[in-house]
Each structure stands twice: as structure tokens, then as C-alpha cells.
Design a protein around this motif. Structure first.
Motif, PDB file in Angstrom:
ATOM      1  N   ALA A 165       0.751  -1.167  -0.174  1.00 37.65           N
ATOM      2  CA  ALA A 165       0.029  -0.071   0.122  1.00 37.65           C
ATOM      3  C   ALA A 165       0.724   1.188  -0.108  1.00 37.65           C
ATOM      4  CB  ALA A 165      -0.980   0.004   1.226  1.00 37.65           C
ATOM      5  N   ASP A 166       1.862   1.067   0.833  1.00 33.04           N
ATOM      6  CA  ASP A 166       3.037   2.357   0.964  1.00 33.04           C
ATOM      7  C   ASP A 166       4.164   2.120   1.256  1.00 33.04           C
ATOM      8  OD1 ASP A 166       3.959   4.898   1.345  1.00 33.04           O
ATOM      9  OD2 ASP A 166       2.433   5.595   2.487  1.00 33.04           O
ATOM     10  N   PRO A 167       4.916   1.485  -0.005  1.00 27.82           N
ATOM     11  CA  PRO A 167       6.197   0.810   0.143  1.00 27.82           C
ATOM     12  C   PRO A 167       7.267   1.807   1.099  1.00 27.82           C
ATOM     13  CG  PRO A 167       5.371   0.497  -2.097  1.00 27.82           C
ATOM     14  CD  PRO A 167       4.368   1.539  -1.425  1.00 27.82           C
ATOM     15  N   LYS A 168       7.003   2.988   0.528  1.00 28.12           N
ATOM     16  CA  LYS A 168       8.161   4.152   1.257  1.00 28.12           C
ATOM     17  C   LYS A 168       7.937   4.162   2.696  1.00 28.12           C
ATOM     18  CE  LYS A 168       8.930   6.395  -3.049  1.00 28.12           C
ATOM     19  NZ  LYS A 168       9.044   7.488  -3.956  1.00 28.12           N
ATOM     20  N   ALA A 169       6.564   4.417   3.280  1.00 25.71           N
ATOM     21  CA  ALA A 169       6.260   4.346   4.573  1.00 25.71           C
ATOM     22  C   ALA A 169       6.495   3.255   5.321  1.00 25.71           C
ATOM     23  CB  ALA A 169       4.682   4.870   4.629  1.00 25.71           C
ATOM     24  N   ALA A 170       6.322   2.206   4.866  1.00 23.99           N
ATOM     25  CA  ALA A 170       6.501   0.880   5.322  1.00 23.99           C
ATOM     26  C   ALA A 170       7.872   0.415   5.688  1.00 23.99           C
ATOM     27  CB  ALA A 170       5.753  -0.526   4.583  1.00 23.99           C
TER      28      ALA A 170
END
Length: 436
Positions: free
Chosen positions: A349-354
Motif C-alpha cells: 500500500a505504501d512501500p516508502k512508509a513501510a
């Protein structure tokens, strides 16, 4: 993020309509007798150099037609699935760099690319009709890409062939002798032909062999491809009943379906009847393990599709997997670096945040872990490059959304495909042990 509508079919809340139901004409025809021959070959260790590994060792129905490991352990491995380990002897020379992919629906016509990077694919512009790392003249006789992909595991010294001094097949591979008399494929074909029960079955399935032609490796591959296509066709899941108008979803599964085909945007890549656009996308999956490198290279990188095309824009892109039976196919990602489905949904869903909160906790079988498995993940520059390649917009999902999506994805599990139609044979013609 919550959707207020609870539609069971396409509605204004959905960004796209649901796919059409799967039909018989979406699949290539399969000869049952050929599939039954392929079943025996798939489960028979006779096709490995040391006669100790079958196709089913790393593609087992107990583990969703994978092996339950982040990165597979072929030659040198002992045991099955997560219990597989390496002893004190026969340590792999090179590690398997990518997660064992699932085998569901590979007999469908739209599956024209194989492996995580698509290095085996249909290409009408080539004389063979396929593009692979092999020369075109080596592809004659393979029935298609599903058959052609079987040529690679048997030639890999750390998947099935074995190491240089161990057997005649591995020696031929190391010397680069693949085709022709005394080549690796010929040696494997001779093994099979020397077993009377196999000879009889090949003669019954292929008239030209009954007329006297020798069994070729392509015949073996074609039979295995027929088995895979027949055994793991998957179009009997609860979601299939919904698409055919015979059932509905409710509760969490219905909400998850709306998210999947609506605000979450999953169907942008996981499109069509098999939940894949058959394309390649960079999704920021963390690099783990030895990386994909030639024998003369010493890095731990894996640039994915770029290794095939040479195009910088394909860096860190990997083939969109079908989501059929996805609840059965953990761990996830081309490196198997993410153990659970909910964690993988958050990462996607949000690779950078994860990535900012990610701590890799990858299960490594005994005797196989190396200190540099995590070197790429621990290198800020590599992680930044992997994330910079991501082009999909982030999606905000809360824990309830994740649970709903998991509930929907569970409706893609097909009990018939999970079990397999022919199943695991009690014995194989070689008399070698079967991984059950």
C-alpha cells in the motif's frame, strides 16, 4: 479509510468493474494421458543429477505449490518445506536467489511470461516463438513457455543438477554441454528411457516415440507442462462463484472486494480473471539473499526485469503475481522477505512508509544463512534505489482495511486446486522416494 457502500457487484464506489468469470476457452487444451505421465515425472527425483530432488520438492501443494521458504534450498537440502535444512556436507555453491513461484493457472493462455523477471516469454518475432536465455535452436520441440521453463531448474547446479564432481549431469552442465549426445538433457532423457514403465507410457502418449523415435528432454518437459496445467487449474474459488452469479460475498469479504476494486487500487496491477496484468512493476520489496548474479559476478543486487531487457526503467520491477490461492503461498515477494499476507498488504500500500519501520525477520533454514544475506537491505543506497523505482501512488489503509482485504483474498482459495486433481503418486517408476 472506510467505504460506505457495500455492493457485491460493480458499483459507483468501485474504480473498475469486476472481471469476467473464468471460462474453459481461457485455457490451452490438455491431454489427460500426457498429464498423468507428467505427474509421475514431476514427482520423480530421477530428473535431478543426484536423484534426490523432484520438481515437487520446491513446488509442493502443502505450501501452495511453493516450498514455504523465503529462498528455496535445492541441492544439499534435507527435508521438506520450512523443515528443509542443509547438513554438514554438500553445502550449496550458490544460493537460490528468488522465492519459488506458485504454479496455479499456468495453463491459461494469458500466462505468456515465466519467472519473476519474465526471462522466458512468448515472442512471435523470434523463430522459436519464444525468448529465453537459450539460443533459438535449443527451443525446438518445447510445446510452449510452460514447457520451456522446466529446462532451467534441471540445469541449475544448486537447484537440481548437483555439483561438478557429483554426477554426470552436473559435469555436463559445468562444461556447457546441454544439447546433443552426452549433453545434460540427453543424459536425463536416457535415464527416463531406461525405465520400462516410463518407456511404455511415452509410447502410449506420443505416437512418434511408439514408432521408434528416442525420448527427448522436450517430451519430458511437455508432459510436465501438461501436468502443471491440469493439476493446478484454479477457477473454483468462492470468488469464482460470485463472478458467475451463483453466490455473493458479505461482511469483511464484501468490504475487501470493494477496496480491492475501488479505493485501494489493487486491481490496477492485479487485473483480469486471474488478478494479474502479466506486467512488471517496481513495488519496493526489500532485497534479501544472494541476489541474481552470473557466476563471474560477486554482488547481491537483483534488478529484476532490467536483467532481461537492459532498460533502466525496468530496474527493480518484477512480474505481477496472480493472486489465486494467495492465502496459501507465503512468504511473499520475489525474495520471500515478508512472511505474512497482512504485512505484505501494508508494504504494498505504501512501500516508502513501510520501509521506514521495516525490520526483516526472515526464516533461514539451518545451515543455509550467510552474513551477507542482509547486506543489500542494510545498505541505505540500495534501499533508496529500490524505493525510488516505485511509481504507484501510496494508499492509506488502516487495520480494518487490511483485515477486509485479507478476507476478500481468502475467497480466491480454490479447494480443488489446493489439493490438486491427480495428487501425489504413492510411487514413481524409478522407485525413488516421493516427497509427500
Amino acid at each position: 479509510m472506510r467505504l460506505l457502500a457495500l455492493a457485491l457487484l460493480a458499483s459507483p464506489a468501485m474504480a473498475t468493474e469486476l472481471p469476467a468469470p473464468v471460462t474453459d476457452d481461457m485455457y490451452l487444451p490438455v491431454d489427460r494421458a500426457e498429464a498423468e505421465l507428467g505427474q509421475l515425472l514431476f514427482w520423480d527425483p530421477v530428473l535431478s543429477g543426484n536423484r534426490n530432488i523432484s520438481c515437487g520438492t520446491c513446488h509442493h501443494p502443502k505450501f501452495g505449490t511453493g516450498d514455504g521458504l523465503a529462498l528455496g534450498v535445492g541441492e544439499g537440502g534435507i527435508g521438506l518445506g520450512p523443515e528443509r535444512h542443509v547438513g554438514d556436507k554438500d553445502i550449496p555453491e550458490e544460493r537460490v536467489p528468488r522465492n519459488a513461484p506458485a504454479l496455479f493457472n499456468l495453463g491459461a493462455k494469458e500466462f505468456t511470461r515465466m519467472f519473476h523477471d519474465g526471462r522466458v516469454e512468448v515472442d512471435a518475432a523470434r523463430p522459436s516463438g519464444m525468448r529465453t536465455p537459450m539460443d533459438d535452436e535449443m527451443l525446438a520441440g518445447f510445446s510452449g513457455v510452460l514447457s520451456a521453463q522446466t529446462m532451467f531448474p534441471v540445469l541449475s547446479q544448486d537447484e537440481m543438477a548437483g555439483h561438478y564432481s557429483e554426477n554426470e549431469v552436473s559435469r555436463a552442465v559445468r562444461q556447457g554441454i546441454i544439447t546433443g549426445e552426452g549433453g545434460a538433457w540427453d543424459l536425463l532423457s536416457q535415464r527416463v528411457a531406461a525405465i520400462p514403465a516410463y518407456r511404455q507410457r511415452f509410447e502410449a502418449v506420443y505416437p512418434e516415440i511408439a514408432d521408434g523415435r528416442a525420448i527427448a528432454f522436450t517430451d519430458i518437459s511437455n508432459a510436465i507442462a501438461a501436468f502443471i496445467a491440469f493439476e493446478w487449474r484454479s477457477d473454483g474459488a468462492p470468488f469464482d462463484a460470485v463472478l458467475r452469479g451463483a453466490a455473493t460475498l458479505d461482511g469483511a469479504a464484501a468490504r475487501g472486494m470493494e477496496l480491492f476494486y475501488g479505493e485501494a487500487g489493487c486491481s490496477g496491477c492485479h487485473a483480469g480473471p486471474f488478478q494479474t496484468d502479466q506486467d512488471f512493476h517496481a513495488m519496493g520489496v526489500p532485497q534479501f539473499g544472494p541476489g541474481k548474479a552470473a557466476r563471474f559476478e560477486t554482488h547481491n543486487h537483483d534488478v529484476g526485469r532490467m536483467r532481461v531487457t537492459g532498460r533502466p526503467e525496468d530496474a527493480y520491477a518484477f512480474r505481477t503475481p496472480s493472486l489465486r490461492n494467495v492465502a496459501l503461498t507465503a512468504p511473499y515477494g520475489h525474495t520471500g522477505a515478508i512472511a505474512g499476507l497482512s504485512a505484505f498488504l501494508r508494504q504494498h500500500a505504501d512501500p516508502k512508509a513501510a520501509d521506514r519501520e521495516m525490520v526483516l525477520d526472515v526464516f533461514l533454514p539451518a545451515g543455509i544463512g550467510r552474513g551477507d544475506d542482509f547486506i543489500e537491505f542494510d545498505t541505505p543506497g540500495t534501499r533508496a534505489a529500490v524505493l525510488a523505482a516505485v511509481t504507484t501512488p501510496p494508499v492509506s489503509l488502516d487495520e480494518a482495511d487490511i483485515a477486509d482485504l485479507e478476507a476478500f483474498l481468502a475467497t480466491l482459495t480454490d479447494p480443488a486446486a489446493q489439493k490438486g486433481r491427480l495428487g501425489i503418486p504413492e510411487t514413481v517408476p524409478s522407485g525413488l522416494p516421493v516427497d509427500r
